[in-house]
Design an enzyme around this catalytic site. Structure first.
Site, short mmCIF file in Angstrom:
data_model
loop_
_atom_site.label_atom_id
_atom_site.label_comp_id
_atom_site.label_asym_id
_atom_site.label_seq_id
_atom_site.Cartn_x
_atom_site.Cartn_y
_atom_site.Cartn_z
N ASN A 10 45.76 54.86 55.63
CA ASN A 10 46.69 53.98 54.92
C ASN A 10 45.92 53.27 53.79
OD1 ASN A 10 48.21 51.76 54.11
ND2 ASN A 10 49.23 51.57 56.08
N ASP A 69 44.75 48.35 63.88
CA ASP A 69 46.09 48.65 64.37
C ASP A 69 46.91 47.37 64.24
OD1 ASP A 69 47.46 51.07 65.40
OD2 ASP A 69 48.19 49.62 66.87
N SER A 70 48.05 47.48 63.62
CA SER A 70 48.78 46.28 63.24
C SER A 70 50.27 46.55 63.25
CB SER A 70 48.32 45.81 61.86
OG SER A 70 48.26 46.91 60.96
N TYR A 155 56.49 46.25 55.85
CA TYR A 155 57.58 45.28 56.01
C TYR A 155 57.39 44.05 55.11
CZ TYR A 155 58.59 48.04 60.20
OH TYR A 155 58.88 49.07 61.07
N ASP A 156 56.47 44.09 54.15
CA ASP A 156 56.21 42.92 53.29
C ASP A 156 57.48 42.35 52.63
OD1 ASP A 156 53.55 42.72 53.91
OD2 ASP A 156 52.83 43.71 52.09
N HIS A 181 47.59 38.15 58.51
CA HIS A 181 47.05 38.58 59.81
C HIS A 181 45.76 39.37 59.61
CE1 HIS A 181 49.57 41.49 57.92
NE2 HIS A 181 49.43 42.43 58.84
N ARG A 182 45.79 40.29 58.62
CA ARG A 182 44.60 41.13 58.36
C ARG A 182 43.45 40.27 57.84
NH1 ARG A 182 47.34 44.71 56.34
NH2 ARG A 182 47.38 45.88 58.29
P1 ITT Z 1 46.45 54.17 60.21
O1 ITT Z 1 46.84 54.36 61.66
O2 ITT Z 1 45.96 55.42 59.54
O3 ITT Z 1 45.52 53.01 60.02
P2 ITT Z 1 49.23 53.28 59.87
O4 ITT Z 1 50.00 52.77 58.70
O5 ITT Z 1 49.88 54.38 60.72
O6 ITT Z 1 47.79 53.77 59.36
P3 ITT Z 1 49.40 51.46 62.13
O7 ITT Z 1 49.63 52.52 63.16
O8 ITT Z 1 48.47 50.32 62.45
O9 ITT Z 1 48.84 52.06 60.77
O10 ITT Z 1 50.84 50.88 61.72
C1 ITT Z 1 50.90 49.71 61.00
C2 ITT Z 1 52.32 49.53 60.46
O11 ITT Z 1 52.68 48.16 60.61
C3 ITT Z 1 52.34 49.82 58.96
O12 ITT Z 1 52.67 51.18 58.70
C4 ITT Z 1 53.41 48.85 58.48
O13 ITT Z 1 54.70 49.38 58.70
C5 ITT Z 1 53.21 47.65 59.42
N1 ITT Z 1 52.25 46.68 58.84
C6 ITT Z 1 50.98 46.41 59.25
N2 ITT Z 1 50.40 45.50 58.45
C7 ITT Z 1 51.28 45.22 57.50
C8 ITT Z 1 51.26 44.39 56.36
O14 ITT Z 1 50.18 43.69 56.01
N3 ITT Z 1 52.36 44.33 55.60
C9 ITT Z 1 53.47 45.03 55.91
N4 ITT Z 1 53.58 45.86 56.95
C10 ITT Z 1 52.49 45.96 57.75
#
Ligand code: ITT
Length: 195
Positions: A10, A69-70, A155-156, A181-182
């Site tokens: 990502n 993971d977020s 979801y920003d 959060h990050r």
């Molecule tokens: P990787 O696993 O490759 O890191 P991913 O996007 O699939 O990429 P996650 O499984 O952690 O990562 O899913 C995180 C999702 O949560 C992300 O795709 C967004 O939809 C949401 N998310 C996380 N942080 C966010 C942020 O700062 N702003 C908006 N949405 C966020």
């Protein structure tokens, strides 16, 4: 200069890491390694999934590895979409599709209440197949409908942090990266890496 491998594909996450960590760190992600394994996120918590990603990738690469993971937790939905945030509207869903699913779930509540939510970020730090530590960051806020703004990702456009009148997608990235959060999780990680 410290080198960090982010176990992510990502690019939005990678950009935020680089901005938050600053010039002392050289950050790269998996975009340059198409042969790196895709790790299935089979855990039921952010921590489990972050550890799965960090440990698996740190067996393949010599550098220190960090996995993120977020996701978004909405109280009235009992914490959904949670660990399913990236695939809430189905496998391979776009950000717009995930937002549409979220808003359609919330529109089932006929009243005009404000929906409290939080973003949560779990980071796992690993080296040579061993977890070194995990770090967590959370930011509280509310869900807005309709979406507003076009910076950021995920979801920003529907998340308005508490005490702000703009969504994460309306705030300048420097502001999001100060309070998110990050950002909170990365500041704890940074402290550990600089010891
Ligand atoms: P990787 O696993 O490759 O890191 P991913 O996007 O699939 O990429 P996650 O499984 O952690 O990562 O899913 C995180 C999702 O949560 C992300 O795709 C967004 O939809 C949401 N998310 C996380 N942080 C966010 C942020 O700062 N702003 C908006 N949405 C966020």
């Amino acid at each position: 200069m410290r080198h960090l491998l982010l176990a992510t594909r990502n690019s939005h996450k990678t950009r935020e890491f680089a901005e938050i960590l600053g010039a002392d760190f050289a950050v790269r992600d998996l975009s340059g390694d198409p042969e790196a394994p895709v790790i299935e996120e089979t855990g039921s918590t952010f921590a489990e999934n972050a550890i799965l990603k960090a440990v698996a990738l740190s067996k393949q690469f010599a550098e220190v590895v960090v996995a993120d993971d977020s996701g978004l937790e909405v109280d009235v939905l009992q914490g959904a979409p949670g660990v399913y945030s990236a695939r809430y509207a189905g496998p391979g869903a776009t950000d717009d599709e995930n937002i549409a699913r979220l808003l359609s779930e919330l529109r089932k509540f006929a009243d005009n209440r404000s929906f409290t939510a939080r973003f949560r970020c779990l980071l796992a730090l690993a080296r040579r197949g061993e977890v070194i530590d995990t770090f967590q960051g959370v930011i509280e806020g509310t869900i807005v409908d309709p979406p507003r703004g076009n910076t950021g990702f995920g979801y920003d456009p529907v998340f308005q942090p508490a005490d702000f009148t703009q969504t994460f997608a309306e705030l300048p990235s420097a502001e999001k990266n100060r309070i998110s959060h990050r950002a909170r999780a990365i500041r704890s990680l940074r402290g550990k890496l600089l010891i």
